[in-house]
Design a protein around this motif. Structure first.
Motif, mmCIF file in Angstrom:
data_model
loop_
_atom_site.group_PDB
_atom_site.id
_atom_site.type_symbol
_atom_site.label_atom_id
_atom_site.label_comp_id
_atom_site.label_asym_id
_atom_site.label_seq_id
_atom_site.Cartn_x
_atom_site.Cartn_y
_atom_site.Cartn_z
ATOM 1 N N LYS A 111 17.225 108.576 37.227
ATOM 2 C CA LYS A 111 18.493 108.452 36.260
ATOM 3 C C LYS A 111 18.904 110.066 36.378
ATOM 4 N N TRP A 112 18.239 111.055 36.222
ATOM 5 C CA TRP A 112 18.650 112.345 35.690
ATOM 6 C C TRP A 112 18.905 113.270 36.864
ATOM 7 N N TYR A 113 18.226 112.978 38.157
ATOM 8 C CA TYR A 113 18.312 113.598 39.150
ATOM 9 C C TYR A 113 19.026 113.014 40.427
ATOM 10 N N GLY A 114 19.507 111.861 40.172
ATOM 11 C CA GLY A 114 20.165 111.290 41.259
ATOM 12 C C GLY A 114 19.408 110.538 42.434
ATOM 13 N N ASN A 115 18.545 111.157 42.792
ATOM 14 C CA ASN A 115 17.887 110.714 44.036
ATOM 15 C C ASN A 115 16.410 110.032 43.720
ATOM 16 N N ALA A 116 16.125 108.994 44.679
ATOM 17 C CA ALA A 116 14.653 108.599 44.391
ATOM 18 C C ALA A 116 13.691 109.732 44.633
ATOM 19 N N HIS A 117 12.620 109.476 43.890
ATOM 20 C CA HIS A 117 11.639 110.318 44.149
ATOM 21 C C HIS A 117 10.818 109.923 45.484
ATOM 22 N N SER A 118 10.487 111.333 46.216
ATOM 23 C CA SER A 118 9.710 110.738 47.425
ATOM 24 C C SER A 118 8.330 111.319 47.541
ATOM 25 N N ALA A 119 7.716 111.520 46.291
ATOM 26 C CA ALA A 119 6.340 112.005 46.398
ATOM 27 C C ALA A 119 5.589 111.541 45.013
ATOM 28 N N LEU A 120 5.393 110.036 44.931
ATOM 29 C CA LEU A 120 5.191 109.502 43.617
ATOM 30 C C LEU A 120 3.727 109.685 43.416
ATOM 31 N N ALA A 121 2.919 110.145 44.623
ATOM 32 C CA ALA A 121 1.434 110.324 44.276
ATOM 33 C C ALA A 121 1.324 111.420 43.581
ATOM 34 N N GLU A 122 2.003 112.445 44.184
ATOM 35 C CA GLU A 122 2.043 113.859 43.425
ATOM 36 C C GLU A 122 2.609 113.895 41.863
ATOM 37 N N GLN A 123 3.776 112.951 41.966
ATOM 38 C CA GLN A 123 4.291 113.010 40.597
ATOM 39 C C GLN A 123 3.318 112.383 39.495
ATOM 40 N N ASP A 124 2.623 111.550 39.984
ATOM 41 C CA ASP A 124 1.723 110.771 39.116
ATOM 42 C C ASP A 124 0.433 111.865 38.802
ATOM 43 N N GLU A 125 0.227 112.663 39.619
ATOM 44 C CA GLU A 125 -0.860 113.581 39.518
ATOM 45 C C GLU A 125 -0.672 114.763 38.598
ATOM 46 N N ALA A 126 0.803 115.026 38.569
ATOM 47 C CA ALA A 126 1.231 116.474 38.002
ATOM 48 C C ALA A 126 0.849 116.240 36.500
ATOM 49 N N VAL A 127 0.719 117.552 36.153
ATOM 50 C CA VAL A 127 0.335 117.658 34.634
ATOM 51 C C VAL A 127 1.551 118.316 34.079
ATOM 52 N N TYR A 128 2.057 118.113 33.029
ATOM 53 C CA TYR A 128 3.280 118.741 32.300
ATOM 54 C C TYR A 128 2.868 120.277 31.920
ATOM 55 N N GLY A 129 3.520 121.438 32.294
ATOM 56 C CA GLY A 129 3.271 122.816 32.148
ATOM 57 C C GLY A 129 3.591 123.358 30.979
ATOM 58 N N LEU A 130 3.910 122.768 29.856
ATOM 59 C CA LEU A 130 4.213 123.605 28.680
ATOM 60 C C LEU A 130 2.603 123.884 28.140
ATOM 61 N N THR A 131 2.355 125.183 28.413
ATOM 62 C CA THR A 131 0.806 125.521 28.125
ATOM 63 C C THR A 131 0.463 125.121 27.108
#
Lengths: 342, 342, 342, 342
Positions: A111-131
């Motif tokens: 919705k916000w970036y216009g393209n389908a995400h192509s790395a769903l495994a990594e998206q799932d793995e990622a931690v949001y970085g607001l320390t």
């Protein structure tokens, strides 16, 4: 022990800022710098202010031997970042500075970036970085997604208030004043000195700025129900800095108390005394965020103002802070330099 | 071992810059900060960008117990400085940032500064603080006189050339472009943002700027005969930086070779390849000086351009560099941070 | 009687400046505006500051019916300009703002601009547009070549001195400080706000700037023998303005007298009292040029400083001044607005 | 017929701006200029950008023979202004630019400005100077009170909406970004270039800015019941311009329609198409106000943004517009110059 560091996308402002910061770090060594179109150039040709440093020549990503790299900062454009990161070794520690892994929901990303995400495994793995709010998760993470610089500023002002329930969740307005380096080193007419200096304007008005995806995700998560804020960014004639003027409904003293308590032990988030206001002048080039609270003359309303440097605390400083955690270093190492004033 | 440091005149820009730099120094601790009119205030009231530091409250000079101080930086206005320093303990190590001890000749001092010198013994004792050229003397000095920021910039461009005899000594023109922090934190109409931004002008034209006293003294000493240069400073709308465009008569290659050789081992003076030009953008907030040489189309003429940050290499960074030498520290400690760009 | 005006290349800064100025002209009407790549757009999409005006839609050049045009301003890039102008009606009055017709000698043109000139007949016909010195020729001209903005500034400072023989012709140094709009609306990295603001540097050092072609031509013509000057331009963080600091050898009083006499009756060139210095702040947005003279402390040397607005007196204002002469209007019509300060 | 004009307080920015504007007026002549502390100086010593004009020497107020004056602009500080104006001839037409006669209620004046009003008769007589809304009253007025520059900007965005009842009167937030010339030519530390450039901050937060007195008075009058807005001004590093970002609750299309209809015939207030945003870049140096409306993503909310030049439309241009009406001149005379861009 010295950690070997790679920076992908080193020819942009966040890349240069990472180099500046890591140069002060006693336990990190820059082992590789990539820049696709500028591969083969020396870093001082791209950034003459780094002339005094002994840095690797810029290379293409596939020239890097990642087996010798302990952590990789990825300062590439979004969409490129997900493609590159999904092809990197699966055990390589990565701090991504792009927007690609900030949103947990693939639909929200599209919705916000216009393209389908192509790395769903990594998206799932990622931690949001607001320390300050994901510290424990970041310590154990392999892939950390650096936040948007505007998103970071707004969240520092609002997260503890939403968690504590001291403000009206349906009436939050963020009016942001952003310096131009947030737009990167891209050649756009409105970023020219002659177009920008001596004037200012809003942009992405009405709720269209992509960092709203982060606000929606994080604030709704905190509140346990959908929260939508109003957010208007403005481009002002300065190079570094974000000032978030946040209009909330709630008791100013309770708001100040909540923030002061939340940040009491934080090394980089500084609460000002009640009624004082921060300025971007006073955080320039540093990893500090200053926050002030003032009661409005209208009862039950308050203004929360947060200031930080978009390239440091809003991006590369945050990235290094996270990298420290991921590598078992002291969180503040290399990041305690004072702001540059004037 | 940690050296206890006092800074007199801490409420000005060079005072704040000293605090910023010393904060990064592993072996120095700020033990006292004075500011006559602001005594009793905390440093973060005067400089909110230092809010994160734990600093002594501003005091009056006579409240400081100098017996516990290892070195004192004196960032007071000229004339005040000589009065204060002559009253300090005679064994206290001092780095003075004012103009008071730069000129060895009392008559020259009076000519350029208007008043008779009141601390002749200290004037006699003081070592001129241009580190790269007075390094050995500084190591053994008790009192070091920091140079003028313009004077430093011009000397980096010219000293090796005068020593080597590769330029015409009777035809040297220095056209300097100076940022506004060099004028200090003083309330003058021409320093207001509305008066200064978006325009620029020369000042002290025709050989009236006081830093000429330093050029005359140093260049004549080097040449073994009187040397007078032309020097026109300009005020440009930026906060930090001095760019000296120096017009000389001589062979450009010999000039480049001479400078490259002179600065080959210097940690902070960086020679650019022949034909490249430095920029104040690339030294901001750092202790580096960049120097470039270009041959003119007119045979036998060359342009030497030097850039540095007036508050760092031109003043407080130089002062710390000298203090390191005086205290037996590594000369570069606390001074190797990269410039801030953008 | 109202003159119908066309502006070719209206989407650049000099085009917009022409529109701003002509809007104040009682006897001119903008009949056509061209912009090749932006044809079909309205002028306020390209320059929103002109929103209040009722202007023709931008079109392609070949859509203009030149039979109804009394005078055409050509604000195209050099090389394009000569191609376009050689194809325009032979009786159309033209003021060209490009570099294409400034140099009378085809070899000189090729030397400085790299390509062979393709409109030699027009090059031969063109009158050099420095109004104060070519006024009579301009009145009768069909094609006038606007000068370079740097070239104009240097010539205001020097022409009367060369003519009068009061300075040494072999030792003239022009150190220019130029604002960024002189580089046009082009997308170059060094023109970005983040790259340019808060710093400054020389460029085209050593005698490589193309405006030297004009200096060589004009000064040699005045002197009756070859004259070569040294010329170093600097880019400073401001949008409008050129300040020329000119170092000459000669008697300062004779120099001031010569300039004061030469410009005594000029409406737009203002001599300052001896020893006063001009500032770009004080000519911004106006057609005025301010000139000051100061004696150096070294006997027989003087500094001449000239300031003007590169887009007005250095380009579009000069063009309108010339157009007034070509159309039989009062030379100053539409051009006497005061500078904008602050 | 030429009107003889006096300007009291001509050494400040609004005084200089009046001179700049009146210079273009065909039917006005500046007959007297006062500046108490600078009496005896010529105007070009105080404002060198006016050097080309033939202006009266600055004098003290009591040196002016008001019998020959048709209209007097009073650009003095508040409090001084009321004292001076109450002593001027009772039949002299006056446009006051200070805050002294903006508030109709003496108690409100005392609340916001701290001192009791000393010219109650004149306060009673004065007409509020927001031309577009008090045009008929201004035509017949002897004394017109120029509005605050922030107050003007906010009112252009809001007055028609309050009158039409298309927004929620209890939830209006004005976030203003103000350039530094609004603070005048006063010597304050935070107005220095070194303190202001490259950063920004809020001030007078929480409902303490004096221009709120005008908002309260005017909005309550329009609504027929008390209306209080939230108003946070910010100081940004630019010399001219005010941008008001106004957050309202109401239907964006109805809001746009209401404003477009209200300003359809206004020469100086320009409505942008729905969804477009104004910029201070595009009004600099002009008497135009640009207004844009955007719907927020949250239903029922809209952002109204207004931009104007504080010294022109916000102060001296407004004053001249009113003077034109008071003298029977065309309202727009001398005021239609295009903005200066870049």
């Amino acid at each position: 022990m010295t950690h070997k560091i790679a920076i992908l996308g080193a020819s942009g402002y966040t890349g240069a800022e990472l180099v500046r910061l890591i140069a002060e770090h006693p336990n990190m060594e820059i082992a590789a710098l990539s820049a696709d179109r500028k591969a083969g150039m020396s870093m001082d040709q791209v950034f003459p202010h780094l002339r005094h440093m002994n840095l690797p020549t810029l290379c293409k990503i596939d020239e890097i031997d990642f087996s010798g790299i302990d952590l990789c900062f990825c300062a590439l454009p979004h969409k490129t970042s997900q493609e590159v990161i999904s092809a990197l070794p699966k055990d390589l520690k990565i701090v991504d500075l792009s927007a690609d892994f900030r949103l947990r929901d693939a639909q929200a990303y599209k919705k916000w970036y216009g393209n389908a995400h192509s790395a769903l495994a990594e998206q799932d793995e990622a931690v949001y970085g607001l320390t300050e709010f994901y510290r424990e998760d970041i310590k154990g993470a392999r892939l950390v997604a650096g936040t948007g610089c505007n998103a970071a500023t707004g969240q520092y002002a609002l997260r503890p208030l939403i968690s504590a329930g001291v403000i009206d969740l349906d009436d939050i307005i963020l009016d942001l004043k952003c310096a131009v380096s947030g737009a990167g080193r891209s050649l756009k007419e409105n970023l020219l000195h002659a177009e920008l200096s001596e004037g200012y304007n809003a942009y992405a008005v009405g709720g269209t700025h992509r960092h709203l995806g982060e606000f929606d995700q994080e604030f709704s998560l905190l509140a346990g129900r959908p929260v939508q804020v109003q957010f208007t960014p403005h481009l002002v004639p300065a190079n570094r800095g974000i000032l978030a003027t946040v209009y909330v409904k709630g008791d100013a003293q309770a708001i100040h108390d909540t923030l002061a308590s939340a940040y009491a032990e934080e090394p980089f988030v500084q609460m000002l005394p009640m009624g004082e206001v921060p300025s971007t002048h006073h955080v320039r080039g540093s990893n500090y965020c200053h926050i002030g609270v003032t009661a409005d003359r209208i009862k039950g309303r308050a203004i929360v103002i947060a200031a930080l440097d978009n390239l440091t605390k809003g991006s590369s400083g945050q990235a290094l802070q996270n990298a420290n955690l991921m590598l078992g270093e002291e969180e503040t190492t290399g990041l305690k330099m004072a702001p540059l004033f004037p």
